[in-house]
Design an enzyme around this catalytic site. Structure first.
Site, short mmCIF file in Angstrom:
data_model
loop_
_atom_site.label_atom_id
_atom_site.label_comp_id
_atom_site.label_asym_id
_atom_site.label_seq_id
_atom_site.Cartn_x
_atom_site.Cartn_y
_atom_site.Cartn_z
N GLU A 45 33.22 20.34 -38.29
CA GLU A 45 34.69 20.35 -38.65
C GLU A 45 35.00 18.88 -38.84
O GLU A 45 34.64 18.10 -38.17
CB GLU A 45 35.47 21.12 -37.57
CG GLU A 45 36.79 20.93 -37.90
CD GLU A 45 37.67 21.94 -36.70
OE1 GLU A 45 37.24 22.33 -35.57
OE2 GLU A 45 38.73 22.18 -36.63
N LYS A 114 42.34 25.33 -42.75
CA LYS A 114 42.44 25.99 -41.38
C LYS A 114 43.74 26.80 -41.11
O LYS A 114 44.80 26.19 -41.46
CB LYS A 114 42.08 25.06 -40.56
CG LYS A 114 41.85 25.66 -38.95
CD LYS A 114 41.35 24.47 -38.04
CE LYS A 114 40.88 25.03 -36.64
NZ LYS A 114 40.39 23.90 -35.65
N CYS A 175 36.46 26.93 -36.78
CA CYS A 175 36.34 26.70 -35.22
C CYS A 175 37.32 27.67 -34.42
O CYS A 175 37.20 28.85 -34.17
CB CYS A 175 36.84 25.18 -34.76
SG CYS A 175 36.13 25.02 -33.04
N LEU A 359 27.26 1.03 -5.78
CA LEU A 359 26.78 2.11 -5.38
C LEU A 359 26.76 1.99 -3.75
O LEU A 359 26.26 1.30 -3.24
CB LEU A 359 24.80 1.81 -5.64
CG LEU A 359 24.10 2.86 -5.60
CD1 LEU A 359 24.25 4.16 -6.25
CD2 LEU A 359 22.80 2.44 -6.12
N SER A 360 27.57 2.99 -3.33
CA SER A 360 27.94 2.90 -2.21
C SER A 360 27.02 3.76 -0.86
O SER A 360 27.31 3.58 0.14
CB SER A 360 29.18 3.54 -1.87
OG SER A 360 29.06 4.96 -2.15
N GLY A 361 25.95 4.47 -1.48
CA GLY A 361 25.21 5.26 -0.41
C GLY A 361 25.87 6.45 -0.42
O GLY A 361 25.41 7.52 0.45
N GLY A 362 26.94 7.03 -0.99
CA GLY A 362 27.65 8.23 -0.98
C GLY A 362 27.19 9.11 -2.03
O GLY A 362 26.50 8.38 -2.69
N ILE A 363 27.75 10.36 -2.08
CA ILE A 363 27.12 11.18 -3.12
C ILE A 363 27.53 11.01 -4.56
O ILE A 363 27.01 11.26 -5.52
CB ILE A 363 27.35 12.44 -2.64
CG1 ILE A 363 26.32 13.64 -3.29
CG2 ILE A 363 28.84 13.14 -3.02
CD1 ILE A 363 25.73 14.38 -2.41
N SER A 365 28.59 7.83 -6.35
CA SER A 365 27.99 6.87 -6.97
C SER A 365 26.59 7.16 -7.07
O SER A 365 25.98 6.87 -8.05
CB SER A 365 28.37 5.66 -6.53
OG SER A 365 27.96 5.68 -4.89
#
Ligand code: DND
Ligand code: ATP
Ligand code: GLN
Length: 713
Positions: A45, A114, A175, A359-363, A365
């Site tokens: 489209e 359309k 579409c 990067l925090s070490g958590g899920i 990041s």
């Protein structure tokens, strides 16, 4: 007698307003379709200007440029001898339409506007275009002078018509029309149209592909016919990722399916089918009776085009394409691939120096890091693609660079940093470092306590007061302020490092883009600090739920061979903004007063099922009063009210959220998808009274039932 015909459709990675790039990809797709022996090629489209031009569709220039580019395409020597269906925006009688232009050998056969515009969720087509609300109606369209000169035509038909070639009838559906209750393919099929072309700009959403494919297969199962679905692919300049998956379906069975996620800019698929199969299929149906009873027929544009040369019947090399099963990705794979492709398009199109991730070490990041890793894997796996190789060499400023491992790319383009404070644990620091080592990012492990205490001291000098944490006797206000200052300073440091880290390594590239990692549930609940690391440049996981992210990490642990990911999944999610003591560790779900699973359910009910607080309470009472939860009406009411309270007091945060990859139907993205006021009375007083009334009625009824049972006994 067989009528063999080879037809092609495609995924194109178009970019909004990149007229020349879009033109080259369209021409390339036509070349490829012809190479595959096709006599018909359908494209996505609005492929000339790119689907996602948004308010640029208000500019008249865009329509002039589109015609000019269209002229260049149809007059190109490589685009002859094939029927072309190209998506173009067009102004007719001063009104703007989203159109398809059908042409053959530099002559325009039909402009088909359309009929039903997409206008929900992420779509705002009614803002730019007018729907052609007159089925089967058509007018004459006067071509722009330059195009008239090129085609030798002054006027062409503009409207809801079909094309008749020497052997078949072909009609367009654009579409959204496939998704509407009165899809044009129904009327067209009853009027003898055997080939339907659908040109789409349809975006990725987790678990959505089956809706699209089921609609196409049902359409052709019910009506019979050949359906060619074309779609845009990639990030064309916004939060959406168009997910390709061009498909050819015959009488309800798939014969060709292109990939949903890939770094290929041009992907063409084709199939050879026998039109007789459509005719036989239709004649087994009562539809033939219904079609002869119809009075309103389509105007057919007759063209002297042979899509299925008679010689095909005697050519042993014309082999009909076999049917195949539809291929779906697991949701975990969708997360691994969609956002990764989006990040790649963003990087190569923004021409920035790479990505920087706190990067925090958590899920969360961690998931972002794994998605960048997935991007690097995709680049390595596609390195034989000329465009991918050119892009990675341009990004790394190294004309010789030919990566063989994802880590080689990460080492040059991916930077991570753990920004610890005295509240950080050694476990999170270790996990961040180890993950960075595995994915190959350039990692900076640092502490920022001096910065935090400098800011607090500045405050103390200015005001004479020093805030202290709750566990040391401070108030809730002090406690939050002390957390927020750590979180916000991380944002400031992130931008500084993103700007200067490549410079410290003598890289020629400029600055990096800062990646954010707030997930959809945290945003909904407002469990984030405004303008902390959640205020980044872009966020690949902002539309993904915590539950799906965990599933993705578990999948990646095995499929990307990253055993360290196991430690992220098993760790308790914690912000590490408060001091850890012997008997206190901060935990997300306790802090939020609700679980991530509950949050996901609230989110779905609010956005997808459009429930207000009362309707949400009633639905959840019916679900949660059952085993195993067995909650009372009061308990459900309390949970629902709590959710709406936090949603309302934090709604303002959504106005400043980082642009995130759209992945989820219940996304609270205030900027494009979920438009709401941001000053709301969080008590919802009237709805709350109504909930209380229902709770009393439920209790009364239960009392009555109990009493009756006792009386009967
Ligand atoms: N109606 C309104 N319209 C516009 N703005 C409004 C507003 N009400 C407050 N505000 C503004 O928003 C501020 C309050 O929001 P904010 O500063 O975010 O602070 P707030 O929401 O009070 O606290 C942040 C929350 O995020 C949690 N958290 C959890 C995990 C990680 C992180 C992290 O960042 O790493 C944070 C943290 O535990 C805390 O519960 C006010 O000071 C005011 O400036
Ligand atoms: N010690 C840290 N070092 C680097 N970045 C951090 C650190 N703590 C938080 N961040 C960044 O701030 C973001 C928001 O922090 P928050 O504690 O809310 O984490 P989250 O959203 O639960 O994500 P995660 O699961 O990655 O910790 C994180 O996603 C991360 O990018
Ligand atoms: N461009 C469109 O018409 C898209 C509409 C459709 N609802 C989709 O998501 O695919």
């Amino acid at each position: 007698m067989g009528h063999y015909i080879t037809i092609a459709t495609c995924n194109l990675n178009q970019w909004a307003l990149d007229f020349e790039g879009n033109r080259d990809r369209i021409i390339e797709s036509i070349r490829e379709a012809k190479n595959q022996g096709a006599t018909l090629r359908v494209g996505p489209e609005l492929e000339i200007c790119g689907y996602g031009c948004l308010d640029h569709f208000g500019e008249n220039d865009l329509y002039d440029h589109s015609w000019e580019i269209y002229g260049q395409i149809i007059s190109h020597p490589d685009t002859q001898d094939i029927l072309l269906d190209i998506g173009v925006p067009i102004i007719h009688k001063s009104i703007k339409y989203n159109c398809r232009v059908i042409s053959y050998n530099s002559k325009i056969l039909l402009i088909r506007p359309k009929l039903s515009l997409a206008n929900d969720g992420n779509y705002r087509e009614m803002r730019y275009f007018t729907p052609w609300n007159r089925p089967k109606y058509y007018e004459e369209y006067q071509l722009p002078k330059s195009i008239a000169k090129l085609t030798g035509q002054l006027r062409v038909t503009f409207g809801d018509c079909v094309i008749e070639t020497l052997e078949t009838r072909l009609g367009c559906e654009t579409c959204e029309e496939l998704f509407t209750p009165q899809s044009p393919h129904i009327d067209m099929s009853l009027d003898g149209v055997e080939i339907f072309t659908n040109s789409s700009g349809s975006h990725h959403e987790l678990r959505k592909l089956d809706t699209r494919l089921e609609l196409i297969s049902e359409a052709t199962k019910k009506c019979g016919g050949v359906y060619l679905y074309a779609n845009q692919r990639g990030c064309d300049g916004d939060r959406l990722y168009y997910d390709g998956c061009a498909t050819i379906i015959v009488n309800g069975s798939v014969v060709a399916q292109a990939s949903q996620f890939s770094l290929k800019d041009v992907e063409v698929i084709s199939a050879t089918i026998d039109l007789d199969d459509v005719r036989s299929y239709r004649n087994q149906k009562s539809a033939s009776m219904q079609s002869v009873n119809r009075r309103d027929t389509y105007k057919a544009i007759h063209c002297d085009v042979e899509l299925s040369p008679s010689s095909n019947v005697f050519n042993p090399h014309i082999v009909p394409t076999a049917t195949r099963a539809i291929r779906y990705h697991l949701p975990e794979e969708e997360i691994a691939l969609g956002p990764a492709c989006w990040l790649w398009d963003y990087l190569r199109r923004s021409k920035t120096g790479g990505y920087f991730l706190p990067l925090s070490g958590g899920i969360d990041s961690c998931a972002t890091a794994v998605i960048v890793h997935s991007m690097c894997r995709l680049v390595v796996n596609s390195i034989n693609d000329k465009q991918v190789l050119a892009d990675i060499r341009a990004l790394t400023h190294d004309p010789e660079f030919t990566p063989t491992k994802p880590q080689e790319i990460a080492e040059r383009l991916f930077y991570t940093s753990f920004m610890g404070t005295e509240n950080s644990s050694k476990e999170t620091r270790y996990r961040a470092k180890e993950l960075a080592r595995k994915v190959g990012s350039y990692h900076v492990d640092m502490n920022m306590d001096t910065l935090v205490s400098a800011v607090i001291t500045t405050f103390e000098v200015a005001t004479g007061k020093r805030p202290i944490f709750k566990i040391f006797g401070g108030s809730q206000t002090e406690n939050l302020a002390l957390q927020n200052i750590q979180a916000r300073l991380r944002m400031v440091i992130s931008y500084l490092f993103a700007q200067l880290l490549p410079w410290t390594r003598n890289k020629k590239s400029g600055g990096l883009l800062v990646l954010g990692s707030a997930n959809v549930d945290e945003c909904l609940r407002g469990y984030l600090t405004k303008y902390d690391c959640s205020s980044a440049d872009i966020n690949p996981i902002g539309g993904i739920s915590k539950t799906d992210l965990k599933r993705f990490i578990a999948w990646a642990e095995i499929n990307f061979e990253l055993p360290i990911l196991h430690e992220f999944i098993t760790a308790t999610p914690t912000a590490e903004l408060e001091p850890i003591t012997e008997n206190y560790v901060q935990s997300d779900e306790v802090d939020m007063g609700m679980s991530y699973d509950e949050l996901s359910r609230f989110g779905r009910l609010r956005k997808v099922e459009k429930c207000g607080p009362l309707a949400m309470f009633i639905k959840l009472y019916h679900e949660w009063s059952q085993p195993p939860l067995n909650l009372t009406a009061e308990q459900v009411a309390e949970k629902v009210k709590r959710f709406w309270f936090f949603y309302a007091i934090n709604r303002h945060k959504m106005t400043t959220m980082t642009p995130a990859y759209h992945a989820e139907q219940y996304s609270p993205d205030d900027n494009r998808f979920d438009l709401r006021p941001f000053l709301i009375n969080p008590r919802f007083p009237f709805a709350s009274k109504k909930i209380d009334e229902v709770v009393s009625q439920i209790n009364e009824r239960e009392k009555e039932i109990k009493y009756n049972n006792i009386s009967v006994d």
